[in-house]
Design a protein around this motif. Structure first.
Motif, PDB file in Angstrom:
ATOM      1  N   VAL A   9       0.518  -1.279  -0.102  1.00 39.61           N
ATOM      2  CA  VAL A   9       0.035  -0.045  -0.134  1.00 39.61           C
ATOM      3  C   VAL A   9       0.965   1.335  -0.027  1.00 39.61           C
ATOM      4  CG1 VAL A   9      -1.572   1.434   1.479  1.00 39.61           C
ATOM      5  CG2 VAL A   9      -2.025  -1.127   1.071  1.00 39.61           C
ATOM      6  N   LEU A  10       1.960   1.218   0.898  1.00 39.23           N
ATOM      7  CA  LEU A  10       2.903   2.390   1.034  1.00 39.23           C
ATOM      8  C   LEU A  10       3.459   2.733  -0.600  1.00 39.23           C
ATOM      9  CD1 LEU A  10       4.392   4.706   2.519  1.00 39.23           C
ATOM     10  CD2 LEU A  10       6.061   2.909   3.158  1.00 39.23           C
ATOM     11  N   LEU A  11       3.886   1.514  -1.220  1.00 40.26           N
ATOM     12  CA  LEU A  11       4.547   1.520  -2.197  1.00 40.26           C
ATOM     13  C   LEU A  11       3.668   2.243  -3.517  1.00 40.26           C
ATOM     14  CD1 LEU A  11       7.052   0.812  -3.905  1.00 40.26           C
ATOM     15  CD2 LEU A  11       6.032  -1.153  -4.376  1.00 40.26           C
ATOM     16  N   PHE A  12       2.343   1.859  -3.498  1.00 36.87           N
ATOM     17  CA  PHE A  12       1.215   2.140  -4.442  1.00 36.87           C
ATOM     18  C   PHE A  12       0.987   3.603  -4.193  1.00 36.87           C
ATOM     19  CE2 PHE A  12      -2.952   3.299  -5.223  1.00 36.87           C
ATOM     20  CZ  PHE A  12      -3.319   2.722  -6.620  1.00 36.87           C
ATOM     21  N   VAL A  13       0.781   4.077  -2.833  1.00 39.01           N
ATOM     22  CA  VAL A  13       0.707   5.508  -2.616  1.00 39.01           C
ATOM     23  C   VAL A  13       1.952   6.170  -3.117  1.00 39.01           C
ATOM     24  CG1 VAL A  13       0.466   6.925  -0.881  1.00 39.01           C
ATOM     25  CG2 VAL A  13      -0.964   5.112  -0.811  1.00 39.01           C
ATOM     26  N   LEU A  14       3.107   5.924  -2.729  1.00 39.03           N
ATOM     27  CA  LEU A  14       4.297   6.615  -3.307  1.00 39.03           C
ATOM     28  C   LEU A  14       4.467   6.677  -4.992  1.00 39.03           C
ATOM     29  CD1 LEU A  14       6.996   5.308  -0.546  1.00 39.03           C
ATOM     30  CD2 LEU A  14       5.963   7.718  -1.017  1.00 39.03           C
ATOM     31  N   ALA A  15       4.194   5.734  -5.324  1.00 38.78           N
ATOM     32  CA  ALA A  15       3.977   5.771  -6.915  1.00 38.78           C
ATOM     33  C   ALA A  15       3.133   6.602  -7.476  1.00 38.78           C
ATOM     34  CB  ALA A  15       3.735   4.226  -7.589  1.00 38.78           C
ATOM     35  N   LEU A  16       1.754   6.547  -6.914  1.00 35.58           N
ATOM     36  CA  LEU A  16       0.720   7.538  -7.165  1.00 35.58           C
ATOM     37  C   LEU A  16       1.242   8.853  -6.797  1.00 35.58           C
ATOM     38  CD1 LEU A  16      -2.191   7.745  -8.236  1.00 35.58           C
ATOM     39  CD2 LEU A  16      -2.853   7.712  -6.010  1.00 35.58           C
ATOM     40  N   ALA A  17       1.785   9.289  -5.751  1.00 32.30           N
ATOM     41  CA  ALA A  17       2.256  10.642  -5.624  1.00 32.30           C
ATOM     42  C   ALA A  17       3.266  10.964  -6.752  1.00 32.30           C
ATOM     43  CB  ALA A  17       2.861  10.697  -4.022  1.00 32.30           C
ATOM     44  N   ALA A  18       4.355  10.152  -6.961  1.00 29.74           N
ATOM     45  CA  ALA A  18       5.166  10.175  -8.046  1.00 29.74           C
ATOM     46  C   ALA A  18       4.590  10.624  -9.345  1.00 29.74           C
ATOM     47  CB  ALA A  18       6.094   9.285  -7.989  1.00 29.74           C
ATOM     48  N   LEU A  19       3.587   9.883  -9.803  1.00 33.22           N
ATOM     49  CA  LEU A  19       2.900  10.122 -10.839  1.00 33.22           C
ATOM     50  C   LEU A  19       2.078  11.373 -10.917  1.00 33.22           C
ATOM     51  CD1 LEU A  19       1.228   6.731 -12.006  1.00 33.22           C
ATOM     52  CD2 LEU A  19       3.108   7.799 -13.097  1.00 33.22           C
ATOM     53  N   VAL A  20       1.592  11.958  -9.762  1.00 28.21           N
ATOM     54  CA  VAL A  20       0.885  13.148  -9.721  1.00 28.21           C
ATOM     55  C   VAL A  20       2.170  14.093  -9.894  1.00 28.21           C
ATOM     56  CG1 VAL A  20      -0.430  14.662  -8.243  1.00 28.21           C
ATOM     57  CG2 VAL A  20      -1.098  12.394  -8.483  1.00 28.21           C
ATOM     58  N   LEU A  21       2.923  14.127  -9.099  1.00 27.48           N
ATOM     59  CA  LEU A  21       4.248  14.992  -9.287  1.00 27.48           C
ATOM     60  C   LEU A  21       4.643  15.378 -10.672  1.00 27.48           C
ATOM     61  CD1 LEU A  21       6.017  17.070  -7.623  1.00 27.48           C
ATOM     62  CD2 LEU A  21       7.517  15.212  -7.334  1.00 27.48           C
ATOM     63  N   PHE A  22       5.020  14.194 -11.392  1.00 29.56           N
ATOM     64  CA  PHE A  22       5.765  14.287 -12.578  1.00 29.56           C
ATOM     65  C   PHE A  22       4.489  14.755 -13.622  1.00 29.56           C
ATOM     66  CE2 PHE A  22       8.135  10.392 -11.763  1.00 29.56           C
ATOM     67  CZ  PHE A  22       9.220  11.112 -11.516  1.00 29.56           C
ATOM     68  N   PHE A  23       3.307  14.484 -13.568  1.00 30.91           N
ATOM     69  CA  PHE A  23       2.081  15.169 -14.186  1.00 30.91           C
ATOM     70  C   PHE A  23       2.049  16.896 -13.984  1.00 30.91           C
ATOM     71  CE2 PHE A  23      -2.092  16.784 -14.723  1.00 30.91           C
ATOM     72  CZ  PHE A  23      -2.433  16.561 -16.126  1.00 30.91           C
ATOM     73  N   VAL A  24       2.180  17.011 -12.891  1.00 31.98           N
ATOM     74  CA  VAL A  24       2.181  18.553 -12.492  1.00 31.98           C
ATOM     75  C   VAL A  24       3.309  19.191 -12.985  1.00 31.98           C
ATOM     76  CG1 VAL A  24       2.181  20.338 -10.694  1.00 31.98           C
ATOM     77  CG2 VAL A  24       0.428  18.445 -10.615  1.00 31.98           C
ATOM     78  N   LEU A  25       4.405  18.767 -12.921  1.00 28.45           N
ATOM     79  CA  LEU A  25       5.613  19.369 -13.260  1.00 28.45           C
ATOM     80  C   LEU A  25       5.640  19.466 -14.865  1.00 28.45           C
ATOM     81  CD1 LEU A  25       8.311  17.822 -11.114  1.00 28.45           C
ATOM     82  CD2 LEU A  25       7.675  20.182 -10.974  1.00 28.45           C
ATOM     83  N   GLU A  26       5.146  18.386 -15.830  1.00 24.39           N
ATOM     84  CA  GLU A  26       5.345  18.371 -16.947  1.00 24.39           C
ATOM     85  C   GLU A  26       4.172  19.463 -17.624  1.00 24.39           C
ATOM     86  OE1 GLU A  26       7.175  16.879 -19.403  1.00 24.39           O
ATOM     87  OE2 GLU A  26       8.649  16.497 -17.670  1.00 24.39           O
ATOM     88  N   ASN A  27       3.092  19.692 -16.990  1.00 24.60           N
ATOM     89  CA  ASN A  27       1.941  20.641 -17.470  1.00 24.60           C
ATOM     90  C   ASN A  27       2.016  21.826 -16.661  1.00 24.60           C
ATOM     91  OD1 ASN A  27       0.552  18.587 -19.371  1.00 24.60           O
ATOM     92  ND2 ASN A  27       0.827  17.456 -17.318  1.00 24.60           N
ATOM     93  N   GLN A  28       2.962  22.652 -17.257  1.00 24.15           N
ATOM     94  CA  GLN A  28       2.997  23.848 -16.551  1.00 24.15           C
ATOM     95  C   GLN A  28       2.729  25.081 -17.361  1.00 24.15           C
ATOM     96  OE1 GLN A  28       4.075  24.679 -13.404  1.00 24.15           O
ATOM     97  NE2 GLN A  28       3.850  22.629 -13.174  1.00 24.15           N
ATOM     98  N   GLN A  29       2.271  24.498 -18.712  1.00 26.81           N
ATOM     99  CA  GLN A  29       1.843  25.827 -19.419  1.00 26.81           C
ATOM    100  C   GLN A  29       0.507  26.517 -19.043  1.00 26.81           C
ATOM    101  OE1 GLN A  29       1.794  22.373 -20.098  1.00 26.81           O
ATOM    102  NE2 GLN A  29       2.908  21.751 -22.100  1.00 26.81           N
ATOM    103  N   ALA A  30       0.406  27.658 -19.235  1.00 27.23           N
ATOM    104  CA  ALA A  30      -0.591  28.669 -18.766  1.00 27.23           C
ATOM    105  C   ALA A  30      -1.723  28.374 -19.790  1.00 27.23           C
ATOM    106  CB  ALA A  30      -0.364  30.014 -18.516  1.00 27.23           C
ATOM    107  N   VAL A  31      -3.078  28.281 -19.055  1.00 34.15           N
ATOM    108  CA  VAL A  31      -4.338  28.209 -19.709  1.00 34.15           C
ATOM    109  C   VAL A  31      -5.477  28.812 -19.025  1.00 34.15           C
ATOM    110  CG1 VAL A  31      -5.021  26.164 -18.698  1.00 34.15           C
ATOM    111  CG2 VAL A  31      -5.902  26.495 -20.685  1.00 34.15           C
ATOM    112  N   ALA A  32      -6.338  29.566 -19.709  1.00 36.14           N
ATOM    113  CA  ALA A  32      -7.334  30.342 -19.055  1.00 36.14           C
ATOM    114  C   ALA A  32      -8.564  29.884 -19.342  1.00 36.14           C
ATOM    115  CB  ALA A  32      -7.312  31.860 -19.220  1.00 36.14           C
ATOM    116  N   LEU A  33      -9.513  29.311 -18.393  1.00 36.63           N
ATOM    117  CA  LEU A  33     -10.579  28.742 -18.640  1.00 36.63           C
ATOM    118  C   LEU A  33     -11.830  29.600 -18.884  1.00 36.63           C
ATOM    119  CD1 LEU A  33     -10.278  25.624 -16.371  1.00 36.63           C
ATOM    120  CD2 LEU A  33      -9.901  25.810 -18.798  1.00 36.63           C
ATOM    121  N   VAL A  34     -12.813  29.465 -19.648  1.00 34.56           N
ATOM    122  CA  VAL A  34     -14.021  30.215 -19.918  1.00 34.56           C
ATOM    123  C   VAL A  34     -15.023  29.650 -19.783  1.00 34.56           C
ATOM    124  CG1 VAL A  34     -14.936  31.918 -21.298  1.00 34.56           C
ATOM    125  CG2 VAL A  34     -12.521  31.968 -21.255  1.00 34.56           C
TER     126      VAL A  34
END
Length: 79
Positions: A9-34
């Motif tokens: 479970v700890l390994l799964f949570v850490l892997a999920l947190a790493a995936l979220v971190l990588f996703f956030v770091l790779e998607n830094q382009q600015a976007v404005a929603l309307v």
């Protein structure tokens, strides 16, 4: 066995947190929603995507619980 489950479970949570971190770091382009004439300030793409994910994770179980309660009421009325 119990420690193995905890480790997995700890390994799964850490892997999920790493995936979220990588996703956030790779998607830094600015976007404005309307939406409906309302314009949100420019923010990284990851913010609205993760917000939609969290809202979906909250709303899904609520709708599921509503369906179960509704089914139980129907069964009680039928008896």
């Amino acid at each position: 066995m119990r420690n193995l489950k905890r480790a997995l479970v700890l390994l799964f949570v850490l892997a999920l947190a790493a995936l979220v971190l990588f996703f956030v770091l790779e998607n830094q382009q600015a976007v404005a929603l309307v939406m409906f004439g309302w314009s949100a300030p420019a923010m990284p793409v990851a913010v609205p995507v993760l917000a939609a994910l969290l809202i979906g994770l909250a709303v899904g179980p609520l709708l599921g619980a509503y369906g179960v309660l509704r089914s139980k009421r129907r069964i009680r009325r039928a008896l």
